[in-house]
Scaffold this active site. Structure first.
Site, mmCIF file in Angstrom:
data_model
loop_
_atom_site.group_PDB
_atom_site.id
_atom_site.type_symbol
_atom_site.label_atom_id
_atom_site.label_comp_id
_atom_site.label_asym_id
_atom_site.label_seq_id
_atom_site.Cartn_x
_atom_site.Cartn_y
_atom_site.Cartn_z
ATOM 1 N N LYS A 11 67.346 21.455 51.491
ATOM 2 C CA LYS A 11 66.475 22.560 51.070
ATOM 3 C C LYS A 11 66.861 23.888 51.741
ATOM 4 O O LYS A 11 67.606 23.908 52.727
ATOM 5 C CB LYS A 11 65.025 22.200 51.382
ATOM 6 C CG LYS A 11 64.500 21.034 50.533
ATOM 7 C CD LYS A 11 63.004 20.847 50.740
ATOM 8 C CE LYS A 11 62.476 19.704 49.899
ATOM 9 N NZ LYS A 11 61.003 19.568 50.040
ATOM 10 N N TYR A 51 59.787 20.702 40.054
ATOM 11 C CA TYR A 51 58.583 20.138 40.691
ATOM 12 C C TYR A 51 57.395 20.051 39.737
ATOM 13 O O TYR A 51 56.246 20.031 40.198
ATOM 14 C CB TYR A 51 58.221 20.966 41.921
ATOM 15 C CG TYR A 51 59.050 20.634 43.145
ATOM 16 C CD1 TYR A 51 59.051 19.347 43.687
ATOM 17 C CD2 TYR A 51 59.820 21.599 43.782
ATOM 18 C CE1 TYR A 51 59.794 19.041 44.818
ATOM 19 C CE2 TYR A 51 60.572 21.303 44.922
ATOM 20 C CZ TYR A 51 60.552 20.012 45.431
ATOM 21 O OH TYR A 51 61.281 19.702 46.558
ATOM 22 N N PHE A 59 49.587 23.090 46.591
ATOM 23 C CA PHE A 59 50.773 23.661 47.249
ATOM 24 C C PHE A 59 51.883 24.028 46.262
ATOM 25 O O PHE A 59 52.956 24.473 46.684
ATOM 26 C CB PHE A 59 51.307 22.692 48.315
ATOM 27 C CG PHE A 59 51.647 21.304 47.812
ATOM 28 C CD1 PHE A 59 52.848 21.047 47.160
ATOM 29 C CD2 PHE A 59 50.762 20.249 48.007
ATOM 30 C CE1 PHE A 59 53.168 19.782 46.701
ATOM 31 C CE2 PHE A 59 51.078 18.965 47.546
ATOM 32 C CZ PHE A 59 52.281 18.742 46.892
ATOM 33 N N ARG A 87 65.056 7.611 51.604
ATOM 34 C CA ARG A 87 63.702 7.948 52.057
ATOM 35 C C ARG A 87 63.478 7.522 53.514
ATOM 36 O O ARG A 87 62.827 8.235 54.283
ATOM 37 C CB ARG A 87 62.658 7.361 51.101
ATOM 38 C CG ARG A 87 62.749 8.047 49.730
ATOM 39 C CD ARG A 87 61.765 7.509 48.732
ATOM 40 N NE ARG A 87 60.389 7.843 49.092
ATOM 41 C CZ ARG A 87 59.838 9.045 48.939
ATOM 42 N NH1 ARG A 87 60.563 10.052 48.452
ATOM 43 N NH2 ARG A 87 58.582 9.245 49.249
ATOM 44 N N THR A 93 57.183 12.839 54.721
ATOM 45 C CA THR A 93 57.183 14.206 54.162
ATOM 46 C C THR A 93 56.801 15.237 55.211
ATOM 47 O O THR A 93 57.406 16.305 55.301
ATOM 48 C CB THR A 93 56.179 14.275 52.983
ATOM 49 O OG1 THR A 93 56.518 13.266 52.038
ATOM 50 C CG2 THR A 93 56.223 15.633 52.299
ATOM 51 N N ARG A 104 63.885 14.517 58.945
ATOM 52 C CA ARG A 104 62.792 15.505 58.978
ATOM 53 C C ARG A 104 62.254 15.691 60.391
ATOM 54 O O ARG A 104 61.895 16.801 60.769
ATOM 55 C CB ARG A 104 61.697 15.107 57.990
ATOM 56 C CG ARG A 104 62.128 15.394 56.540
ATOM 57 C CD ARG A 104 61.164 14.799 55.585
ATOM 58 N NE ARG A 104 61.380 15.206 54.196
ATOM 59 C CZ ARG A 104 61.025 14.469 53.156
ATOM 60 N NH1 ARG A 104 60.447 13.290 53.350
ATOM 61 N NH2 ARG A 104 61.237 14.900 51.937
ATOM 62 N N ASN A 114 60.579 21.214 54.759
ATOM 63 C CA ASN A 114 60.854 19.897 55.342
ATOM 64 C C ASN A 114 62.301 19.438 55.150
ATOM 65 O O ASN A 114 62.590 18.245 55.132
ATOM 66 C CB ASN A 114 59.834 18.854 54.852
ATOM 67 C CG ASN A 114 59.941 18.569 53.373
ATOM 68 O OD1 ASN A 114 60.653 19.249 52.655
ATOM 69 N ND2 ASN A 114 59.231 17.550 52.919
ATOM 70 N N HIS A 117 64.939 16.802 50.302
ATOM 71 C CA HIS A 117 64.199 16.092 49.255
ATOM 72 C C HIS A 117 65.017 14.893 48.821
ATOM 73 O O HIS A 117 66.237 14.985 48.727
ATOM 74 C CB HIS A 117 63.988 16.997 48.026
ATOM 75 C CG HIS A 117 63.538 16.246 46.815
ATOM 76 N ND1 HIS A 117 62.221 15.949 46.579
ATOM 77 C CD2 HIS A 117 64.243 15.665 45.801
ATOM 78 C CE1 HIS A 117 62.130 15.232 45.453
ATOM 79 N NE2 HIS A 117 63.340 15.053 44.968
ATOM 80 N N GLU A 128 65.566 13.753 37.816
ATOM 81 C CA GLU A 128 66.068 14.762 38.767
ATOM 82 C C GLU A 128 67.595 14.914 38.735
ATOM 83 O O GLU A 128 68.096 16.031 38.886
ATOM 84 C CB GLU A 128 65.615 14.399 40.187
ATOM 85 C CG GLU A 128 64.102 14.518 40.346
ATOM 86 C CD GLU A 128 63.610 14.091 41.711
ATOM 87 O OE1 GLU A 128 64.414 13.630 42.541
ATOM 88 O OE2 GLU A 128 62.396 14.227 41.956
HETATM 89 P P1 CMP Z 1 59.525 16.789 48.445
HETATM 90 O O1 CMP Z 1 60.006 15.454 48.848
HETATM 91 O O2 CMP Z 1 60.544 17.779 48.004
HETATM 92 O O3 CMP Z 1 58.442 16.622 47.271
HETATM 93 C C1 CMP Z 1 57.426 17.569 47.048
HETATM 94 C C2 CMP Z 1 57.339 18.575 48.118
HETATM 95 O O4 CMP Z 1 56.126 19.259 48.197
HETATM 96 C C3 CMP Z 1 57.458 17.912 49.489
HETATM 97 O O5 CMP Z 1 58.748 17.429 49.678
HETATM 98 C C4 CMP Z 1 57.016 19.018 50.394
HETATM 99 O O6 CMP Z 1 58.051 19.966 50.634
HETATM 100 C C5 CMP Z 1 55.943 19.658 49.545
HETATM 101 N N1 CMP Z 1 54.616 19.213 49.952
HETATM 102 C C6 CMP Z 1 54.101 17.993 49.863
HETATM 103 N N2 CMP Z 1 52.842 17.972 50.348
HETATM 104 C C7 CMP Z 1 52.594 19.215 50.751
HETATM 105 C C8 CMP Z 1 51.464 19.826 51.334
HETATM 106 N N3 CMP Z 1 50.343 19.138 51.596
HETATM 107 N N4 CMP Z 1 51.552 21.131 51.615
HETATM 108 C C9 CMP Z 1 52.678 21.832 51.340
HETATM 109 N N5 CMP Z 1 53.783 21.297 50.768
HETATM 110 C C10 CMP Z 1 53.725 20.000 50.497
#
Ligand code: CMP
Length: 141
Positions: A11, A51, A59, A87, A93, A104, A114, A117, A128
């Site tokens: 990212k 997304y 969010f 994962r 996450t 992470r 984070n 992905h 994807e």
């Molecule tokens: P990702 O695995 O890319 O999938 C969805 C993304 O949304 C996740 O990683 C985070 O970057 C983001 N995300 C998930 N939950 C939250 C949250 N509670 N607040 C902000 N961002 C979030």
């Protein structure tokens, strides 16, 4: 199960910090093969489309803005059980919840920024991977 492909994105936060190579190394060291990779600066529309499953989440807007703040590096990785292995390597996450030694935990600043992905299921990977790469851009190895 068996040989799987997954879409991994390094990212914008991780690219900006200069840790993209370290993150990609984690996957290579785990035996996953890179089949495709490129550096792209997403538009808001492209991030929103990627997304789209999260469009009702509070969010969503912020996540899309974050994903457009600089270039990211989408990759296709392949290996035995690749989706769940990626994962596990990424960790939770929220980096505050991520186990020691995970990507992470080491490189992510927040639940939004984070670092990485990875597709969460075969169905997600099937959406994807072609979102970023057409068949000619994915090498068999
Ligand atoms: P990702 O695995 O890319 O999938 C969805 C993304 O949304 C996740 O990683 C985070 O970057 C983001 N995300 C998930 N939950 C939250 C949250 N509670 N607040 C902000 N961002 C979030």
């Amino acid at each position: 199960m068996g040989i799987e492909r997954t879409l991994v994105i390094v990212k914008p936060d991780a690219v900006a910090k200069g840790v993209a190579g370290k993150i990609i190394s984690r996957f290579e060291e785990a035996g996953l093969r890179i089949l495709a990779a490129k550096l792209v600066h997403l538009t808001h529309e492209q991030a929103a489309g990627f997304y789209i499953v999260h469009r009702e989440r509070p969010f969503y807007r912020s996540l899309c803005a974050f994903m457009t703040q600089g270039p990211c590096i989408p990759t296709v990785l392949e290996g035995d059980n690749a989706i769940s292995r990626v994962r596990d390597l990424m960790g939770a996450t929220d980096p505050a919840q991520a186990a020691p030694g995970t990507i992470r935990r080491e490189f992510a600043a927040s639940i939004e920024a984070n670092a990485v992905h990875g597709s969460d299921s075969p169905e997600s990977a099937a959406f994807e991977i072609p979102y970023f790469f057409d068949a000619l851009e994915i090498s068999a190895r």
